[in-house]
Motif scaffolding. Structure first.
Motif, PDB file in Angstrom:
ATOM      1  N   ARG A 196       0.829  -1.381  -0.023  1.00 21.27           N
ATOM      2  CA  ARG A 196      -0.696  -0.059   0.155  1.00 21.27           C
ATOM      3  C   ARG A 196       0.838   1.518  -0.012  1.00 21.27           C
ATOM      4  NH1 ARG A 196      -3.531   0.437   4.575  1.00 21.27           N
ATOM      5  NH2 ARG A 196      -4.073   2.189   3.792  1.00 21.27           N
ATOM      6  N   MET A 197       1.950   1.350   0.365  1.00 24.54           N
ATOM      7  CA  MET A 197       2.448   2.237   0.582  1.00 24.54           C
ATOM      8  C   MET A 197       3.027   2.619  -0.353  1.00 24.54           C
ATOM      9  SD  MET A 197       3.774   2.253   4.573  1.00 24.54           S
ATOM     10  CE  MET A 197       4.575   3.745   4.991  1.00 24.54           C
ATOM     11  N   ARG A 198       4.363   1.473  -1.305  1.00 25.02           N
ATOM     12  CA  ARG A 198       4.139   1.914  -2.724  1.00 25.02           C
ATOM     13  C   ARG A 198       3.524   2.303  -3.331  1.00 25.02           C
ATOM     14  NH1 ARG A 198       7.876  -3.233  -2.221  1.00 25.02           N
ATOM     15  NH2 ARG A 198       9.664  -2.459  -1.573  1.00 25.02           N
ATOM     16  N   VAL A 199       2.207   1.780  -3.480  1.00 20.74           N
ATOM     17  CA  VAL A 199       1.328   2.180  -4.647  1.00 20.74           C
ATOM     18  C   VAL A 199       0.730   4.146  -3.990  1.00 20.74           C
ATOM     19  CG1 VAL A 199      -1.260   2.185  -5.364  1.00 20.74           C
ATOM     20  CG2 VAL A 199       0.541   0.411  -5.136  1.00 20.74           C
ATOM     21  N   ALA A 200       1.269   3.958  -2.805  1.00 22.76           N
ATOM     22  CA  ALA A 200       0.611   5.342  -2.167  1.00 22.76           C
ATOM     23  C   ALA A 200       2.114   6.407  -2.674  1.00 22.76           C
ATOM     24  CB  ALA A 200       0.413   5.687  -1.297  1.00 22.76           C
ATOM     25  N   GLU A 214       0.960   9.962  -3.194  1.00 21.74           N
ATOM     26  CA  GLU A 214      -0.493  10.582  -1.406  1.00 21.74           C
ATOM     27  C   GLU A 214       1.179  10.901  -0.526  1.00 21.74           C
ATOM     28  OE1 GLU A 214      -3.292   7.519  -2.763  1.00 21.74           O
ATOM     29  OE2 GLU A 214      -2.529   6.832  -1.245  1.00 21.74           O
ATOM     30  N   PHE A 215       1.928  11.144  -0.300  1.00 24.94           N
ATOM     31  CA  PHE A 215       2.789  11.690   0.420  1.00 24.94           C
ATOM     32  C   PHE A 215       2.958  13.108   0.407  1.00 24.94           C
ATOM     33  CE2 PHE A 215       3.718   7.011   1.251  1.00 24.94           C
ATOM     34  CZ  PHE A 215       3.067   6.863   2.080  1.00 24.94           C
ATOM     35  N   PRO A 267      -4.143   9.395   1.199  1.00 22.36           N
ATOM     36  CA  PRO A 267      -5.038   8.876   0.585  1.00 22.36           C
ATOM     37  C   PRO A 267      -6.407   9.387  -0.447  1.00 22.36           C
ATOM     38  CG  PRO A 267      -5.797   8.256   2.467  1.00 22.36           C
ATOM     39  CD  PRO A 267      -5.180   9.232   2.426  1.00 22.36           C
ATOM     40  N   GLU A 268      -6.457   8.881  -1.526  1.00 26.49           N
ATOM     41  CA  GLU A 268      -7.601  10.043  -2.557  1.00 26.49           C
ATOM     42  C   GLU A 268      -8.903   9.467  -1.921  1.00 26.49           C
ATOM     43  OE1 GLU A 268      -8.510   7.705  -6.644  1.00 26.49           O
ATOM     44  OE2 GLU A 268      -6.662   8.486  -6.717  1.00 26.49           O
ATOM     45  N   ASP A 269      -9.152   8.752  -1.227  1.00 26.53           N
ATOM     46  CA  ASP A 269     -10.934   8.560  -0.305  1.00 26.53           C
ATOM     47  C   ASP A 269     -10.716   7.915   1.023  1.00 26.53           C
ATOM     48  OD1 ASP A 269      -9.220   5.847  -0.350  1.00 26.53           O
ATOM     49  OD2 ASP A 269     -10.804   4.608  -1.689  1.00 26.53           O
TER      50      ASP A 269
END
Ligand code: C2E
Ligand code: MG
Ligand code: MG
Ligand code: MG
Length: 288
Positions: A30-34, A39-40, A66-68
């Motif tokens: 999740r953090m990689r995707v973020a 998102e950071f 996060p987006e949502d």
């Protein structure tokens, strides 16, 4: 009974570890995707100069947006990021945001304004890499080195004063400022402190909190401010939430304050709006 369960049914134990590993992998993923989705981000908390009643700086504080969902604070993801080796990538993003936005505000005439970025324990222990990252950000984003400060907590610095001295000197040589963060919560040796090429002390908010009700905290705050003045360092009080705390800090001739009374950490657009207000209407000064 726990012992019996553990000894008699080892599969239970291994299943727990499997679950834990799965959770870790999910989080890392999740953090990689973020990171890929940017998102950071840095949010910016203003620092008010008490002599001029102007916002003269900000602290860049990491948020996972996060987006949502609502933004997530650093307490929840910095330790995990350190563990998974993602801290460098995240801190680079924050540093880039910090440099880019601060450069913009200065170019727009909303300054002069500086920005402070926090250094993690992991980064502190790899000075060559850290300075490489900082040089890269300054070179590519065009921020004046003097408009950048790095924050090192007192406990990190004092756990390894030799390394702290090296790190601080490297910043000093580049004209980048260096603050001791959360000052008063570690165990500074004053003889060590005076050898560091520092620019600022940040009084930990635990002392500021009860400054108007606890005589000891008031004495500690006053002493830190006086010491900063004697050592020719700026002093910034963090966690200022009330007018009474502010009045105390003014009376002690503290240089700067940061805290919810002025503003929380804001998304860059909101901070920019605050700067425009302050510059055109003096609203920030009035509020203080
Ligand atoms: P810090 O550097 O001491 O940052 C100040 C913290 O106090 C921030 O929390 C800020 O939102 C909070 N704060 C500010 N004013 C007030 C106030 O008036 N009252 C109260 N109760 N709190 C106030 P935040 O953003 O959750 O950050 C927590 C810590 O996470 C920071 O402490 C810093 O050590 C770390 N951190 C934040 N961003 C980064 C980053 O980009 N890199 C690294 N390595 N660490 C970061
Ligand atoms: Mg800080
Ligand atoms: Mg702090
Ligand atoms: Mg603090």
């Amino acid at each position: 009974q726990a012992k019996q369960a553990g000894g008699g049914r080892p599969w239970l134990y291994t299943e727990d570890i499997g679950e834990q590993a799965a959770r870790v992998l999910t989080m890392r993923h999740r953090m990689r995707v973020a990171l890929e989705r940017n998102e950071f981000r840095a949010y910016f908390q203003p620092q008010l100069d008490l002599a001029s009643n102007r916002i003269v700086g900000t602290e860049a504080l990491a948020r996972w947006v996060p987006e949502d969902g609502p933004p997530v604070g650093p307490g929840e993801f910095i330790p995990i990021a350190e563990e998974y080796g993602l801290i460098d990538a995240i801190c680079l993003r924050i540093l880039e945001d910090a440099c880019r936005w601060t450069q913009r505000w200065n170019a727009l005439g909303l300054g002069p304004i500086s920005v402070a970025v926090n250094i993690s324990g992991r980064q502190f222990h790899d000075p060559e890499r850290l300075i490489g990252t900082v040089d890269h950000a300054l070179n590519t984003l065009g921020l004046e080195p003097a408009a950048l400060e790095l924050e090192l907590t007192e406990s990190t610095a004092m756990n390894d004063p030799e390394n702290a001295s090296t790190v601080i000197r490297m910043f000093h040589e580049r004209g980048v400022g260096c603050c001791i963060d959360d000052f008063g919560t570690g165990y500074s040796s004053l003889s060590v402190l005076k050898r560091f090429a520092l620019t600022k002390l940040k009084v930990d908010r635990s002392f500021v909190c009860d400054v108007t009700t606890d005589a000891n905290d008031a004495a500690i705050c006053g002493a830190i401010i006086a010491m900063g003045r004697a050592l020719n360092l700026k002093v910034c009080a963090e966690g200022v939430e009330t007018e009474d705390q502010l009045a105390f800090l003014r009376a002690q001739a503290c240089d700067q304050v940061q805290g919810f009374l002025i503003a929380r950490a804001l998304p860059p657009d909101d901070l920019e709006a605050l700067l425009r207000q302050g510059v055109t209407a003096g609203a920030v000064g009035e509020r203080a």
